[in-house]
Design an enzyme around this catalytic site. Structure first.
Site, PDB file in Angstrom:
ATOM      1  N   HIS A 540      87.883  51.904 -88.718  1.00 55.03           N
ATOM      2  CA  HIS A 540      87.355  52.711 -87.709  1.00 55.03           C
ATOM      3  C   HIS A 540      87.827  52.301 -86.217  1.00 55.03           C
ATOM      4  O   HIS A 540      88.378  51.182 -86.036  1.00 55.03           O
ATOM      5  CB  HIS A 540      85.801  52.315 -87.604  1.00 55.03           C
ATOM      6  CG  HIS A 540      85.368  51.067 -87.134  1.00 55.03           C
ATOM      7  ND1 HIS A 540      85.057  50.899 -85.656  1.00 55.03           N
ATOM      8  CD2 HIS A 540      85.099  49.771 -87.429  1.00 55.03           C
ATOM      9  CE1 HIS A 540      84.479  49.786 -85.456  1.00 55.03           C
ATOM     10  NE2 HIS A 540      84.661  48.789 -86.333  1.00 55.03           N
ATOM     11  N   ASP A 550      87.740  43.702 -83.189  1.00 53.76           N
ATOM     12  CA  ASP A 550      86.661  44.410 -83.621  1.00 53.76           C
ATOM     13  C   ASP A 550      86.665  45.771 -82.906  1.00 53.76           C
ATOM     14  O   ASP A 550      85.785  46.084 -81.910  1.00 53.76           O
ATOM     15  CB  ASP A 550      85.241  44.315 -84.159  1.00 53.76           C
ATOM     16  CG  ASP A 550      84.240  44.861 -84.616  1.00 53.76           C
ATOM     17  OD1 ASP A 550      84.920  46.185 -85.443  1.00 53.76           O
ATOM     18  OD2 ASP A 550      83.124  44.751 -84.546  1.00 53.76           O
ATOM     19  N   GLU A 588      81.650  54.161 -86.438  1.00 56.48           N
ATOM     20  CA  GLU A 588      81.180  52.980 -87.520  1.00 56.48           C
ATOM     21  C   GLU A 588      80.196  52.330 -86.770  1.00 56.48           C
ATOM     22  O   GLU A 588      79.163  51.892 -87.548  1.00 56.48           O
ATOM     23  CB  GLU A 588      82.319  52.312 -87.756  1.00 56.48           C
ATOM     24  CG  GLU A 588      82.048  51.198 -88.814  1.00 56.48           C
ATOM     25  CD  GLU A 588      81.868  49.865 -88.373  1.00 56.48           C
ATOM     26  OE1 GLU A 588      81.536  48.969 -89.224  1.00 56.48           O
ATOM     27  OE2 GLU A 588      81.882  49.604 -86.839  1.00 56.48           O
ATOM     28  N   GLU A 589      80.441  51.837 -85.652  1.00 62.45           N
ATOM     29  CA  GLU A 589      79.521  50.978 -84.993  1.00 62.45           C
ATOM     30  C   GLU A 589      77.833  51.586 -84.764  1.00 62.45           C
ATOM     31  O   GLU A 589      76.949  50.577 -84.913  1.00 62.45           O
ATOM     32  CB  GLU A 589      79.996  50.510 -83.394  1.00 62.45           C
ATOM     33  CG  GLU A 589      81.155  49.914 -83.512  1.00 62.45           C
ATOM     34  CD  GLU A 589      81.148  48.690 -83.857  1.00 62.45           C
ATOM     35  OE1 GLU A 589      80.187  47.924 -84.485  1.00 62.45           O
ATOM     36  OE2 GLU A 589      82.302  47.974 -83.759  1.00 62.45           O
ATOM     37  N   ASP A 617      88.547  46.083 -90.690  1.00 59.79           N
ATOM     38  CA  ASP A 617      87.593  45.919 -89.473  1.00 59.79           C
ATOM     39  C   ASP A 617      87.799  45.149 -88.526  1.00 59.79           C
ATOM     40  O   ASP A 617      88.741  45.021 -87.800  1.00 59.79           O
ATOM     41  CB  ASP A 617      86.148  46.189 -90.234  1.00 59.79           C
ATOM     42  CG  ASP A 617      85.159  46.395 -89.211  1.00 59.79           C
ATOM     43  OD1 ASP A 617      85.468  46.589 -87.785  1.00 59.79           O
ATOM     44  OD2 ASP A 617      84.101  46.623 -89.607  1.00 59.79           O
ATOM     45  N   HIS A 697      81.561  41.936 -80.218  1.00 56.97           N
ATOM     46  CA  HIS A 697      80.967  42.998 -79.585  1.00 56.97           C
ATOM     47  C   HIS A 697      80.598  42.678 -78.027  1.00 56.97           C
ATOM     48  O   HIS A 697      79.661  43.430 -77.621  1.00 56.97           O
ATOM     49  CB  HIS A 697      79.639  43.069 -80.394  1.00 56.97           C
ATOM     50  CG  HIS A 697      79.631  44.160 -81.660  1.00 56.97           C
ATOM     51  ND1 HIS A 697      78.523  44.440 -82.464  1.00 56.97           N
ATOM     52  CD2 HIS A 697      80.803  44.211 -82.500  1.00 56.97           C
ATOM     53  CE1 HIS A 697      79.056  44.981 -83.468  1.00 56.97           C
ATOM     54  NE2 HIS A 697      80.217  45.024 -83.554  1.00 56.97           N
TER      55      HIS A 697
END
Length: 895
Positions: A540, A550, A588-589, A617, A697
């Site tokens: 992604h 990520d 995707e998130e 990922d 994140h």
């Protein structure tokens, strides 16, 4: 040659052209000249006879010599058929020319009494031995008889009918020539038939390939892939992809989507496609978020959380993304603050057991712990009666107590915030408004209130610096927390809080786009044998902030491998046996949306033709290789790891893997493999190099952090590129698909043991009978043992024939590969309404998320759900159904 003593006789005089054409040659007394004694040819073959005069062949002949010498001329081939000669009433002056041409073509003169000479009709015989392969054949020269004079005498009626027209006659073909012609044609057909059988029938494959041999030697290809992985290229790619934020559906996301598309085209991938879907996404409003402690009268805020992280992107990065939860509930709620540890159902039950009233309160919980899924923390709070939920990163799990914080270390700093989606991924995957079907224009859609995939209370994430203030304000309210509830926030006495705690306001106003466009990007390399079968590589592209780990470490690796394979095809002339597809997912998130919508849009084709899915990922954030996968990948992964050397440890990845007793991990519900493994039944694997932690994140997960802390020198980006490239080669270009079916059978036994142990810990094993599954697994073991014998026989046959594989054997090999890949698909519950009860998107009876386990792997998830619900009849029904599905998958291997 005449004798040297022979008397010399001078040659006759040669007339000039004028003399030859002045009149009839027969008027000259000395013409024709006497024959030369050295000319031994028959008189009818001499030039004088053939060109200048015509001698009567029979006493009753009416022919006469032409009036003079006529220069020869050439007629077009189109003027007459090669099988017939014209019979017209033209001047006899053309006889000489015709006769000369007959001599050149070896055609019988019907006026000559000589019999037909069969010896002139053929000059070669068909070789009696085919292996001599003497191809110096030529077509026969046919002997054509011209009509005799008495055959050409016409009646007046016939002459009148033929006046002004030409009559054609079929040639009279010598019988010996006809026999030879037929014989040669039969021989020709025999040879052509032999060649057809040789190349098109059950003798050689359509590739006439040798085992392990193509235009490029497989070992050369493997070395090429490993040697051409470029750390510098991946560094530059990552620098570009992390230069600005790119949440799903935003301008930054679209710009990077076009970059991936252009890279795929530049690398020479085929059928590059931009695939749009229209899905529900939310974005925070400017000034629309707040966490405040209210005054006792509730009229004003006495304290407000900072919420946002410190600016780390710099001016060139554009605006840093706000702190919020994807798919959160909009709202503005107030209530007393209550601390609930990790936010698990057990934690909320403990509060209830203490008599703490949680209805209408605001929950404060920390990430990780006994409930790893942030969405399920909020759902549990909702079910416990809370009006809102705040989640923070505690130093005990992710902060200074674990190690050096970012930007110089791996853990969250005091201002670091973990963003993320709070849609219920283990309940509904993909677009929450179209569960089970693709989010294309014109498709039906649920409302936000109808879908089971959204939580119903608002939430926000915060840093521990803000949580510290909140925890300090509930000191003395409720009960002291047990030790296991203590976190690592400094200067805090740990209390639960209660209905008398200070009132906290949680505001979450947001823009909600129910049909926000997102963009998947696809490109492929078409296989040359089973081109409809595919090996899919996916990563992604969207990120909550800059996304160095990520997901864009994986993006850099995937694009580098795509570049190498494009070069193999376009410069090296190489092609895999099966198609290789590279896919860049969007959103995707937010709930694995891009990959899930693709699977739902192509479900039947994937169930039939997708052999394997490789997921990338959180690809690189440390030095330790990890893989979560279906059991079929064990053998091929070990082979790949044997070839890749870690320069920091001077050992192969296989050695390092074995030294720590690593095993394939189970697939949970945390990344894009979910739709492939659990919905389409495509055997899937997720690979990565993990470290102790990374600023997950957070805006601190940026290029500078990766270059300084995550992977200095991009060594492990390089190693993962090698692993990925070799894994693709093994899966896409091995004649026999390298799946470890025996390990699947053994793993099924382990999974059943794990289920039994889980039930034993709960004390419920006596409530149901697992023997049907045990018996079906034994059937799988026997079927796989018999199934794999064919591969041994294939190898012996091919090796015995020096590497040549007959077509029929090749077709059976492809069927063998298909059945091997279809075993995973056979473990899907595909009956109408089938799948995990109340979560029927998930079809796999072995793999899938458990209702309340979220990211964790769960084997036999439907059975676990029924046991958790203490619905024993349903549990036994699912056990029996699962056993039947496993047995049918075993039988399909041998059919």
């Amino acid at each position: 040659m005449p004798s040297e003593k022979s008397q010399y006789i001078s040659a006759p005089p040669i007339p000039s052209y004028d003399e030859a054409t002045r009149g009839n040659s027969s008027s000259r007394p000395d013409w024709p000249p006497p024959a030369s004694p050295i000319d031994t040819r028959p008189e009818r073959e001499t030039e004088a006879e053939s060109l200048l005069f015509s001698r009567n062949r029979q006493a009753n002949s009416s022919r006469h010599a032409p009036d003079g010498y006529r220069p020869p001329y050439v007629e077009s081939d189109d003027e007459g058929s090669q099988w017939t000669l014209e019979d017209d009433n033209s001047d006899d002056g053309e006889d000489a020319q015709v006769r000369r041409e007959m001599q050149e073509l070896e055609v019988e003169d019907p006026l000559d009494g000589a019999s037909s000479r069969s010896s002139a009709s053929w000059t070669k015989r068909i070789a009696s031995s085919l292996p001599q392969w003497k191809w110096r054949w030529r077509l026969p020269r046919l002997t054509v008889r011209l009509p005799r004079q008495n055959e050409t005498e016409n009646t007046p009626e016939q002459e009148s009918e033929s006046s002004g027209t030409r009559r054609f006659r079929l040639p009279s073909i010598n019988s010996a020539a006809a026999i030879l012609l037929v014989g040669r044609l039969l021989a020709l057909f025999l040879i052509l038939g032999f060649l057809y059988l040789l190349f098109m029938s059950d003798l050689f494959t359509n590739m006439t390939r040798r085992l392990g041999g193509q235009m490029l030697d497989p070992e050369v290809v493997r070395r090429f892939v490993q040697q051409n992985v470029d750390s510098g290229t991946m560094r530059n790619t990552l620098m570009h992809f992390t230069s600005y934020s790119h949440m799903a559906g935003t301008e930054g996301d679209y710009a990077l989507a076009m970059d991936v598309r252009n890279d795929f085209i530049k690398y020479g991938l085929e059928d590059v496609v931009v695939d749009q879907y229209y899905v529900y996404l939310n974005y925070p409003k400017e000034g629309g978020r707040a966490i405040e402690i209210m005054s006792e009268d509730g009229k004003e805020a006495t304290w407000a959380a900072a919420l946002e992280e410190n600016e780390v992107g710099g001016e060139t990065a554009g605006r840093q993304t706000p702190v919020f939860h994807g798919h959160s509930k909009a709202g503005d709620v107030r209530g007393p603050l209550i601390y609930a540890n990790y936010g698990s159902r057990e934690d909320f039950k403990r509060l209830a057991d203490k008599g703490i009233d949680t209805k209408g309160a605001i929950a404060l919980v920390r990430y990780y712990g006994t409930q790893g899924d942030r969405a399920l923390k909020i759902k549990a709070a909702e079910l416990a009666g809370f009006a809102g939920c705040i989640i923070y990163s505690d130093p005990a799990e992710d902060g200074f107590l674990k190690g050096e914080p970012a930007p110089n270390g791996r853990y969250m700093p005091a201002d670091g915030v973990q963003r993320g989606a709070v849609s219920l991924m283990s309940w509904v995957v993909g677009d929450v408004l179209t569960p089970g079907w693709e989010s294309k224009e014109g498709q039906p859609r649920m409302t936000k209130e109808q879908t089971p995939g959204l939580v119903k209370i608002p939430s926000l994430p915060i840093a521990w610096r803000d949580a510290q203030v909140l925890l300090q304000h509930i000191q003395g309210f409720g009960d002291p927390c047990p030790d296991e509830w203590h976190g690592g926030v400094p200067d805090v006495e740990w209390w639960t809080g209660n209905s008398s705690s200070p009132v906290v306001r949680l505001k979450n106003e947001q823009d909600e786009e129910e049909k926000q466009e997102i963009w998947n990007i696809y490109g492929k390399i078409t296989g040359m044998e089973q081109n409809e079968k595919s090996i899919i590589i996916g990563n992604h592209r969207d990120a909550w902030a800059f996304g160095a780990t990520d997901p864009n470490s994986a993006t850099a690796v995937m694009l580098e491998v795509a570049r190498i394979f494009g070069e193999l095809v376009n410069r090296g002339g190489w092609r895999p046996l099966r198609t290789i597809e590279f896919m860049s997912w969007d959103a995707e998130e937010y709930n694995l949306i891009g990959s899930t919508e693709y699977v739902e849009n192509n479900l039947e084709a994937l169930q039939k033709n997708a052999f394997a899915y490789i997921n990338l990922d959180l690809a690189v954030n440390g030095q330790e290789f990890h893989a979560a996968a279906s059991p079929v990948f064990r053998k091929v992964l070990n082979k790949v790891l044997d070839r890749v050397i870690d320069p920091n440890f001077n050992a192969s990845l296989r050695t390092l893997w074995d030294d720590r007793n690593a095993e394939l991990e189970g697939l949970g519900a945390g990344s894009d493999y979910v739709a492939f493994q659990d919905i389409a039944g495509t055997s899937s694997i997720d690979i990565s190099f993990d470290g102790a932690a990374h600023p997950y994140h957070s805006a601190y997960d940026n290029f500078e952090w990766m270059e300084r802390v995550g992977d200095p020198g991009f060594i492990y980006h390089n190693l993962l590129g090698q692993v990925l490239g070799l894994l693709i080669l093994e899966l896409a270009d091995r004649p026999i698909l390298p799946f470890d079916m025996g390990n699947y059978a053994l793993s099924l036994g382990r999974y059943l043991g794990n289920l039994w142990q889980w039930g034993e810990e709960k004390g419920v094993n006596g409530r149901y009978n697992l023997d049907p599954i045990k018996d079906s697994i034994q059937e799988v073991e026997k079927a796989i043992t018999a199934f794999e014998r064919w591969e041994n026989g294939w190898e012996q046959t091919v090796v015995a024939s020096s590497g040549w594989e007959p077509v029929g054997l090749g077709q059976r090999r492809c069927d063998y590969n298909n059945r091997m890949a279809n075993f995973e698909t056979g473990l899907l519950d595909l009956e109408v309404g089938g799948g995990i009860p109340n979560r029927t998107q998930f079809k796999h009876v072995i793999f899938g998320p458990q209702l309340w386990s979220g990211y964790d792997e769960a084997y036999f998830p439907a059975i676990r759900d029924a046991v958790d619900a203490e619905d024993w009849p349903l549990a036994q029904k699912i056990i029996d159904k699962t056993a039947g599905i496993i047995s049918n998958a075993a039988k399909a291997l041998l059919e």
